[in-house]
Design a protein around this motif. Sequence first.
Motif, mmCIF file in Angstrom:
data_model
loop_
_atom_site.group_PDB
_atom_site.id
_atom_site.type_symbol
_atom_site.label_atom_id
_atom_site.label_comp_id
_atom_site.label_asym_id
_atom_site.label_seq_id
_atom_site.Cartn_x
_atom_site.Cartn_y
_atom_site.Cartn_z
ATOM 1 N N GLN A 147 2.441 34.305 1.301
ATOM 2 C CA GLN A 147 1.109 33.421 1.907
ATOM 3 C C GLN A 147 1.701 32.009 1.807
ATOM 4 N N LYS A 148 2.285 31.601 0.842
ATOM 5 C CA LYS A 148 3.104 30.262 0.623
ATOM 6 C C LYS A 148 3.904 29.986 1.990
ATOM 7 N N ASP A 149 4.838 30.800 2.104
ATOM 8 C CA ASP A 149 5.735 30.833 3.111
ATOM 9 C C ASP A 149 5.124 30.538 4.422
ATOM 10 N N LEU A 150 4.141 31.201 4.909
ATOM 11 C CA LEU A 150 3.415 31.268 6.066
ATOM 12 C C LEU A 150 2.706 29.958 6.202
ATOM 13 N N SER A 151 2.066 29.386 5.081
ATOM 14 C CA SER A 151 1.451 28.142 5.150
ATOM 15 C C SER A 151 2.595 27.215 5.448
ATOM 16 N N GLU A 152 3.734 27.170 4.961
ATOM 17 C CA GLU A 152 4.760 26.163 5.223
ATOM 18 C C GLU A 152 5.176 26.137 6.662
ATOM 19 N N LYS A 153 5.604 27.644 6.993
ATOM 20 C CA LYS A 153 6.410 27.599 8.208
ATOM 21 C C LYS A 153 5.370 27.390 9.345
ATOM 22 N N LEU A 154 4.036 27.516 9.114
ATOM 23 C CA LEU A 154 3.110 27.493 10.275
ATOM 24 C C LEU A 154 2.311 26.111 10.289
ATOM 25 N N PHE A 155 2.662 25.375 9.322
ATOM 26 C CA PHE A 155 2.024 24.002 9.162
ATOM 27 C C PHE A 155 0.273 24.044 8.835
ATOM 28 N N LEU A 156 -0.087 25.113 8.260
ATOM 29 C CA LEU A 156 -1.397 25.409 8.043
ATOM 30 C C LEU A 156 -1.840 25.269 6.581
ATOM 31 N N SER A 157 -3.074 25.168 6.181
ATOM 32 C CA SER A 157 -3.234 25.175 4.798
ATOM 33 C C SER A 157 -3.343 26.476 4.288
ATOM 34 N N LYS A 158 -3.053 26.282 2.998
ATOM 35 C CA LYS A 158 -2.851 27.575 2.209
ATOM 36 C C LYS A 158 -4.380 28.482 2.345
ATOM 37 N N GLN A 159 -5.374 27.597 2.233
ATOM 38 C CA GLN A 159 -6.889 28.364 2.601
ATOM 39 C C GLN A 159 -7.063 28.746 3.744
ATOM 40 N N THR A 160 -6.442 28.402 4.923
ATOM 41 C CA THR A 160 -6.585 28.782 6.197
ATOM 42 C C THR A 160 -5.679 30.003 6.172
ATOM 43 N N ILE A 161 -4.690 30.115 5.760
ATOM 44 C CA ILE A 161 -3.769 31.288 5.720
ATOM 45 C C ILE A 161 -4.489 32.312 5.098
#
Length: 152
Positions: free
Chosen positions: A50-64
């Motif tokens: 989840q953290k990786d996706l947040s960083e890769k997509l420039f989206l908040s952890k909450q959104t992911i």
Amino acid sequence: MNELSNFSKYNQLWMKLDSLYSNYAKQNGLTASSFWIFYTLYKSKEIYTQKDLSEKLFLSKQTINSSLKTLISDELIKLVPLLGQPKNKQVILTEKGDVFVQKQIIPILIAEKNALNKLNDKEQKALLELTQRHINFFQIEINKIWNISLED
């Protein structure tokens, strides 16, 4: 063209591109963030948490996290603990998720490729290089604002 109209036209182009993706996602019953999760998982065979996706997509952890909860409840994605790291979970497609990607995500990947291939190699290279340069310059300008704000 004056500086303001260049700026306005550039922003309009980015908003139009974003709108194309957002509308495609919506047409397929997805939020924009869910669309980008599927897109990323399919395009890259890397392991994503989840953290990786947040960083890769420039989206908040909450959104992911919110998107993943919905996709998990729809049985399209599952979280699997990483070997030796039970707190970190890999985000993977289920069989149902894989079928969804085949039907809904791959067509836009093909459309992207076809559109980009309408530009010759030199144009593609210039597009990528100029976009990267603009992003770098913009980041520098934003950092200047932050530095000024932090000093106040």
